[in-house]
Scaffold this motif. Structure first.
Motif, PDB file in Angstrom:
ATOM      1  N   PHE A 466      11.929 -52.076 -27.993  1.00  0.00           N
ATOM      2  CA  PHE A 466      10.842 -51.370 -28.725  1.00  0.00           C
ATOM      3  C   PHE A 466      10.134 -50.353 -27.324  1.00  0.00           C
ATOM      4  CE2 PHE A 466       7.077 -49.786 -29.615  1.00  0.00           C
ATOM      5  CZ  PHE A 466       6.686 -50.634 -31.680  1.00  0.00           C
ATOM      6  N   LEU A 467      10.573 -49.019 -27.661  1.00  0.00           N
ATOM      7  CA  LEU A 467       9.529 -48.062 -26.741  1.00  0.00           C
ATOM      8  C   LEU A 467       8.272 -47.722 -27.767  1.00  0.00           C
ATOM      9  CD1 LEU A 467      13.474 -45.404 -26.199  1.00  0.00           C
ATOM     10  CD2 LEU A 467      12.335 -48.336 -24.607  1.00  0.00           C
ATOM     11  N   PRO A 468       7.684 -47.050 -26.688  1.00  0.00           N
ATOM     12  CA  PRO A 468       6.396 -47.176 -27.831  1.00  0.00           C
ATOM     13  C   PRO A 468       5.889 -45.522 -27.453  1.00  0.00           C
ATOM     14  CG  PRO A 468       5.911 -47.580 -24.802  1.00  0.00           C
ATOM     15  CD  PRO A 468       6.948 -48.334 -25.643  1.00  0.00           C
ATOM     16  N   VAL A 469       5.942 -44.896 -28.519  1.00  0.00           N
ATOM     17  CA  VAL A 469       5.636 -43.591 -28.212  1.00  0.00           C
ATOM     18  C   VAL A 469       4.074 -43.552 -28.439  1.00  0.00           C
ATOM     19  CG1 VAL A 469       5.469 -41.598 -30.466  1.00  0.00           C
ATOM     20  CG2 VAL A 469       7.130 -43.251 -30.020  1.00  0.00           C
ATOM     21  N   SER A 470       3.844 -42.464 -28.010  1.00  0.00           N
ATOM     22  CA  SER A 470       2.568 -41.673 -27.652  1.00  0.00           C
ATOM     23  C   SER A 470       2.173 -41.008 -28.689  1.00  0.00           C
ATOM     24  CB  SER A 470       2.024 -40.724 -26.729  1.00  0.00           C
ATOM     25  OG  SER A 470       3.074 -39.499 -26.357  1.00  0.00           O
ATOM     26  N   THR A 471       0.208 -41.148 -29.484  1.00  0.00           N
ATOM     27  CA  THR A 471       0.142 -40.261 -30.255  1.00  0.00           C
ATOM     28  C   THR A 471       0.502 -38.236 -30.044  1.00  0.00           C
ATOM     29  OG1 THR A 471      -2.229 -40.610 -29.827  1.00  0.00           O
ATOM     30  CG2 THR A 471      -1.368 -41.936 -30.641  1.00  0.00           C
ATOM     31  N   PHE A 472      -0.525 -37.667 -31.022  1.00  0.00           N
ATOM     32  CA  PHE A 472      -0.047 -36.271 -30.771  1.00  0.00           C
ATOM     33  C   PHE A 472      -1.349 -36.315 -29.950  1.00  0.00           C
ATOM     34  CE2 PHE A 472      -3.943 -34.752 -32.883  1.00  0.00           C
ATOM     35  CZ  PHE A 472      -3.868 -35.238 -33.720  1.00  0.00           C
ATOM     36  N   ALA A 473      -2.588 -37.046 -29.631  1.00  0.00           N
ATOM     37  CA  ALA A 473      -3.629 -36.878 -28.932  1.00  0.00           C
ATOM     38  C   ALA A 473      -3.420 -37.337 -26.938  1.00  0.00           C
ATOM     39  CB  ALA A 473      -5.381 -38.090 -28.884  1.00  0.00           C
ATOM     40  N   GLU A 474      -2.142 -37.266 -26.831  1.00  0.00           N
ATOM     41  CA  GLU A 474      -1.694 -38.193 -25.334  1.00  0.00           C
ATOM     42  C   GLU A 474      -0.024 -37.545 -25.127  1.00  0.00           C
ATOM     43  OE1 GLU A 474      -2.049 -42.564 -25.916  1.00  0.00           O
ATOM     44  OE2 GLU A 474      -1.897 -42.117 -27.821  1.00  0.00           O
ATOM     45  N   GLN A 475       0.146 -35.819 -25.857  1.00  0.00           N
ATOM     46  CA  GLN A 475       1.535 -35.476 -25.718  1.00  0.00           C
ATOM     47  C   GLN A 475       1.166 -33.995 -25.918  1.00  0.00           C
ATOM     48  OE1 GLN A 475       3.859 -35.823 -29.843  1.00  0.00           O
ATOM     49  NE2 GLN A 475       2.850 -37.938 -28.623  1.00  0.00           N
ATOM     50  N   ASP A 476       2.012 -33.082 -25.074  1.00  0.00           N
ATOM     51  CA  ASP A 476       1.963 -31.807 -25.225  1.00  0.00           C
ATOM     52  C   ASP A 476       2.966 -31.170 -25.599  1.00  0.00           C
ATOM     53  OD1 ASP A 476       0.155 -30.860 -23.415  1.00  0.00           O
ATOM     54  OD2 ASP A 476       1.880 -31.112 -21.658  1.00  0.00           O
ATOM     55  N   PRO A 492      -0.443 -25.232 -30.528  1.00  0.00           N
ATOM     56  CA  PRO A 492       0.266 -26.314 -28.650  1.00  0.00           C
ATOM     57  C   PRO A 492      -0.555 -27.246 -29.634  1.00  0.00           C
ATOM     58  CG  PRO A 492      -2.005 -24.587 -27.902  1.00  0.00           C
ATOM     59  CD  PRO A 492      -1.656 -24.266 -29.317  1.00  0.00           C
ATOM     60  N   ILE A 493       0.072 -28.694 -28.942  1.00  0.00           N
ATOM     61  CA  ILE A 493      -0.534 -30.073 -29.028  1.00  0.00           C
ATOM     62  C   ILE A 493      -1.320 -30.110 -27.431  1.00  0.00           C
ATOM     63  CG2 ILE A 493      -0.253 -32.232 -29.649  1.00  0.00           C
ATOM     64  CD1 ILE A 493       1.888 -31.583 -31.727  1.00  0.00           C
ATOM     65  N   ASN A 494      -2.244 -30.858 -27.036  1.00  0.00           N
ATOM     66  CA  ASN A 494      -2.153 -30.382 -25.636  1.00  0.00           C
ATOM     67  C   ASN A 494      -2.821 -32.303 -25.034  1.00  0.00           C
ATOM     68  OD1 ASN A 494      -1.930 -27.441 -25.151  1.00  0.00           O
ATOM     69  ND2 ASN A 494      -3.769 -27.129 -26.146  1.00  0.00           N
ATOM     70  N   GLU A 495      -2.352 -32.206 -24.372  1.00  0.00           N
ATOM     71  CA  GLU A 495      -2.479 -33.988 -24.014  1.00  0.00           C
ATOM     72  C   GLU A 495      -4.017 -33.812 -24.185  1.00  0.00           C
ATOM     73  OE1 GLU A 495       0.128 -35.469 -21.706  1.00  0.00           O
ATOM     74  OE2 GLU A 495      -1.565 -36.997 -20.779  1.00  0.00           O
ATOM     75  N   ASP A 505       7.800 -38.187 -28.516  1.00  0.00           N
ATOM     76  CA  ASP A 505       9.298 -38.491 -29.345  1.00  0.00           C
ATOM     77  C   ASP A 505      10.499 -37.473 -27.955  1.00  0.00           C
ATOM     78  OD1 ASP A 505       9.343 -40.091 -31.297  1.00  0.00           O
ATOM     79  OD2 ASP A 505       8.281 -38.786 -31.833  1.00  0.00           O
ATOM     80  N   ILE A 506       9.464 -36.176 -27.631  1.00  0.00           N
ATOM     81  CA  ILE A 506      10.678 -34.838 -26.275  1.00  0.00           C
ATOM     82  C   ILE A 506      10.397 -35.526 -25.066  1.00  0.00           C
ATOM     83  CG2 ILE A 506       8.918 -34.083 -26.006  1.00  0.00           C
ATOM     84  CD1 ILE A 506      12.069 -32.339 -26.899  1.00  0.00           C
ATOM     85  N   GLU A 507       9.848 -36.639 -24.538  1.00  0.00           N
ATOM     86  CA  GLU A 507      10.333 -36.938 -23.245  1.00  0.00           C
ATOM     87  C   GLU A 507      11.438 -38.000 -23.326  1.00  0.00           C
ATOM     88  OE1 GLU A 507       5.539 -36.716 -21.168  1.00  0.00           O
ATOM     89  OE2 GLU A 507       6.246 -38.471 -23.139  1.00  0.00           O
ATOM     90  N   VAL A 508      11.848 -38.210 -24.560  1.00  0.00           N
ATOM     91  CA  VAL A 508      12.205 -39.214 -24.791  1.00  0.00           C
ATOM     92  C   VAL A 508      14.043 -39.102 -24.708  1.00  0.00           C
ATOM     93  CG1 VAL A 508      13.791 -41.417 -25.999  1.00  0.00           C
ATOM     94  CG2 VAL A 508      10.992 -41.698 -25.854  1.00  0.00           C
ATOM     95  N   ASP A 525      10.645 -30.427 -17.200  1.00  0.00           N
ATOM     96  CA  ASP A 525       9.341 -30.807 -18.004  1.00  0.00           C
ATOM     97  C   ASP A 525       9.148 -30.718 -19.347  1.00  0.00           C
ATOM     98  OD1 ASP A 525       8.324 -29.251 -17.764  1.00  0.00           O
ATOM     99  OD2 ASP A 525       6.896 -29.686 -15.992  1.00  0.00           O
ATOM    100  N   VAL A 526       8.224 -31.505 -20.141  1.00  0.00           N
ATOM    101  CA  VAL A 526       8.181 -30.882 -21.600  1.00  0.00           C
ATOM    102  C   VAL A 526       7.156 -29.158 -21.856  1.00  0.00           C
ATOM    103  CG1 VAL A 526       6.128 -31.546 -23.390  1.00  0.00           C
ATOM    104  CG2 VAL A 526       7.599 -32.941 -21.841  1.00  0.00           C
ATOM    105  N   PRO A 527       6.169 -29.022 -20.816  1.00  0.00           N
ATOM    106  CA  PRO A 527       6.337 -27.337 -20.775  1.00  0.00           C
ATOM    107  C   PRO A 527       7.005 -26.549 -20.945  1.00  0.00           C
ATOM    108  CG  PRO A 527       4.216 -28.244 -19.727  1.00  0.00           C
ATOM    109  CD  PRO A 527       5.545 -29.722 -19.705  1.00  0.00           C
TER     110      PRO A 527
END
Ligand code: SF4
Length: 754
Positions: A466-476, A492-495, A505-508, A525-527
């Motif tokens: 199981f890989l835990p996913v962040s919510t949109f409040a926690e990601q760029d 933009p979605i800003n962490e 998802d994109i980090e994974v 990185d993501v940015p």
């Protein structure tokens, strides 16, 4: 709109402006939010009044975002479980490094021993997952088998594909002046005289980036509305007309409207003559659908059909918005074709206040599908169902979902061995049919990775890792309406914070991609990843987008006159004939009728009268609720207080005849399955129709098998049959099944097993 995106407050808290990925309503919504964080807690959630589209308004799901982010049952670290413990709550916490040390060798082993096609990625909504499950499969893992497990791909994909084939353009969306900073006051915009909302309740669903409240804004400014829906919704009560049709008969209704408009010569002659193909054939076809016959088929009165058709043809401009009812229908390709034909012959395509259309492929959406360049042609051809269903598999670039279940069950044409569930809780489904069959078939997979925010019935049943996913409040990230197929806004979605050891998802994708296929993942990185997507298209990097807050591209109307739709730069549409194809060359090439037609639902009073005498109610399901996003949000106490139970709507006469009272538990059943739901007795539903809510499971119930959080007790999709799809592979009878209803003494008085 240009402003600071991160502000330090006097009390030590920090406010981050961001855009929502998912709630309110659908995805990708992109509405402006201000999230205030103190220490490691999200302490305040507000709407961003400066956001050009949402202007400070938020739905109840976003307003409860802090309850979701900090929910005690969130999974915050990777976990593993022994294969023999599947279905048992026997997880062990591990680090991300340990998780990759297990996952990466497994992927390599399956690819070497059995071929990359032995691995399948199941895509879900995720917190951006649906943008990234394609590249996760194609470019991080290297498999051609990416599956959106909805029978007949029955959400959004069919509408996109029909538009590709008939218009050669991106998604058609009503013009709500979203492209302009001054919105409705921009002189380029014209307020529609009439908006037709067809098989959709956008106020609840905010579908694919369309902000449902725009309908209220436009009504307040004088737009009239027609609602076409088997149920009379809140919106319907504010409309000029509600066509309360028999579920699944929409294509007949569309052809009836076209009959009136064409025979009364109310169509736009200039547009038809210069920009359409097959008008004479369509004119001949609609003679088979006079309003009197269509009234018999659809239950919509003849005079209302004529009246509404005249309104659509004479209102200038008129905007038509089509919905999920197009997708959840085996006759939906023809329904969509009829609706696009209505948009075209009334002269409302790509005009101010009419229906806007995007370019054929666009930002981010284009990128995700292009990652298939990592796969050889030979591997690509092994995609499940690609040869059998070219109309679906070509446009959607996925496996055929129903064919995938057949492959899992039969092991043919090859055995699937490893599964990756990318935020896809699809035994508690959105639109997968007969999830009980999927449940049994998925047991044949040897190794599974699940990515999600919470533990779900699907994860409990199948996950090994199981890989835990962040919510949109926690990601760029980046959110763009219609996934870029009609980009009204891009934001933009800003962490704002991080809770636990989660990844987006994109980090994974990037982390796994660098380990498996580094040549495809040349991003620091993501940015950096987003900068490399944004710069070539918009000339702005990720930080530039953060500063902007929301990017609104201008809109150019009548692109077909200016050579802006076709790759060769010539005027016209990007179709085989260069015209809007009222008669489709591609449908004909794929063995279907070139023209729209009506086909009875597979089970109905007309097509299966004997079965209907046993199951005398028409069952429709899949409508959205403001308190949940499909199977999500069942843990959030405030939202459960508003909508505590699965619900079936029954007309008072129907309920009385069955001895059912408002609030009773009811058993719905048919030839395929059973589900228990709480009765909501309401005159807003037709006496012969019941509507059931979907996506129900109970986080408060026993997690382990056989319960799996009570997932089989109220699972309405078990009543919807597998592979009852349209001729081109799209659509399923989610909204037009048959069933019977009976009263239960209580929820616990009847147990459903699969
Ligand atoms: S099924 Fe749900 S998640 Fe998927 S495209 Fe439709 S609305 Fe979005």
């Amino acid at each position: 709109m240009s402003k600071e995106w991160k502000t330090e407050n006097e009390d030590g808290s920090v406010t981050v402006r961001t855009c929502a990925w998912s709630p309110p309503g659908d995805h990708p919504v992109g509405y402006g939010m201000k999230l205030t964080v103190k220490g490691d807690k999200l302490i305040k959630v507000e709407g961003d009044e400066e956001h050009p589209i949402s202007q400070g308004r938020l739905c109840v799901r976003n307003l409860t975002l802090a309850d979701y982010v900090h929910h005690p049952s969130r999974i915050l670290t990777p976990m593993k479980r022994k294969p023999e413990d599947r279905g048992k709550d026997k997880w062990t916490k591990i680090s991300w490094d340990e998780a990759w040390d297990i996952i990466v060798p497994k992927i390599k082993e399956y690819k070497e021993k059995h071929g990359a096609e032995s691995i399948i990625v199941f895509g879900g909504t995720g917190r951006q997952a649906c943008l990234y499950y394609y590249p996760l499969g194609f470019a991080s893992i290297g498999t051609p088998n990416v599956c959106y497990p909805l029978s007949g791909w029955s959400c959004y994909g069919p509408r996109c594909s029909i538009t590709d084939y008939v218009l050669g353009a991106g998604y058609p969306e009503i013009d709500y002046a979203g492209f302009y900073e001054d919105r409705y006051d921009d002189p380029r915009f014209t307020m529609p005289e009439l908006i037709v909302e067809w098989g959709k309740m956008a106020l609840y669903s905010n579908p694919d980036g369309f902000f449902g409240h725009a309908l209220i804004d436009m009504m307040k400014r004088g737009a009239k509305m027609i609602h076409i829906d088997p149920r009379i919704t809140w919106l319907g009560t504010r409309c000029e007309e509600v066509c309360q049709l028999r579920p699944g008969t929409d294509s007949a209704l569309g052809l009836g409207f076209l009959n009136v408009i064409i025979n009364e010569e109310l169509y736009d002659k200039d547009f038809v003559e210069n920009w359409t193909y097959g008008f004479d054939e369509l004119k001949e076809r609609v003679q088979e659908y006079p309003p009197s016959k269509v009234a018999d088929i659809t239950w919509v009165p003849e005079d209302q059909i004529i009246r509404c058709a005249r309104m659509m043809a004479t209102a200038k401009p008129c905007s038509i918005q089509w919905g999920l009812a197009t997708d959840e229908n085996p006759n939906g390709v023809q329904m969509g074709h009829a609706i696009l034909s209505l948009m075209a012959v009334t002269g409302n395509l790509d005009v101010p206040g009419g229906v806007t259309i995007g370019p054929p492929a666009a930002l981010l959406g284009k990128w995700r599908v292009e990652t298939r360049s990592n796969l050889s042609d030979e591997l690509w051809e092994k995609r499940i169902g690609a040869a059998e269903w070219p109309a679906l598999s070509t446009a959607m670039a996925t496996t055929h979902p129903d064919e995938t279940l057949d492959t899992l069950e039969s092991g043919k044409p090859y055995k699937l061995r490893m599964g990756w569930f990318n935020s896809s809780n699809f035994i508690t489904p959105t639109c997968s049919a007969q999830p009980d069959r999927w449940y049994h078939a998925l047991k044949s997979l040897e190794f599974n990775v699940v990515q999600d925010v919470f533990m779900t019935p699907t994860a409990m049943a199948f996950g090994d890792i199981f890989l835990p996913v962040s919510t949109f409040a926690e990601q760029d990230g980046v959110v763009v309406t219609h996934f870029g197929r009609n980009a009204v806004t891009l934001g933009p979605i800003n962490e704002a914070l991080r809770v636990g050891d989660t990844k987006s998802d994109i980090e994974v994708c990037i982390e796994l991609g660098k380990k498996m296929h580094p040549e495809m993942w040349d991003y620091d990185d993501v940015p950096d990843f987003f900068t490399k997507q944004l710069e070539p298209e918009l000339g702005v990097d990720f930080d530039g987008l953060r500063e902007m807050g929301a990017f609104q591209p201008d809109y150019i109307y009548k692109k077909y006159e200016k050579g802006l739709l076709r790759g060769d730069g010539e005027p016209g549409f990007n179709t085989v004939t260069g015209m809007v194809e009222l008669s489709s060359t591609l449908f004909e090439a794929w063995g279907d009728d070139a023209l729209p037609y009506f086909k009875e639902p597979p089970y109905s009073p007309v097509s299966t009268p004997e079965l209907f005498s046993e199951y005398p109610l028409i069952l429709t399901t899949g409508a959205r609720k403001v308190t949940s996003f499909h199977s999500e949000h069942r843990q959030i106490a405030v939202l459960r207080e508003i909508d505590p139970d699965p619900e079936v709507e029954l007309h008072p006469d129907t309920a009385a005849a069955l001895g059912i009272n408002h609030g009773d538990w009811v058993l719905l059943e048919n030839m395929f399955g059973k589900a228990k739901l709480r009765a909501k007795v309401t005159p807003t539903i037709h006496p012969k129709v019941v509507h059931a809510t979907h996506g129900w499971w109970f986080p408060e119930k026993d997690a382990e098998e056989p319960s799996l959080y009570g997932v089989w007790q109220s699972n309405i999709n078990t009543l919807v049959p597998h592979k009852h799809i349209g001729k081109l592979g799209f659509g399923c009878p989610m909204k037009q099944m048959i069933c019977k209803a009976s009263r239960l003494d209580s929820f616990d008085s009847y147990n459903i097993e699969v």
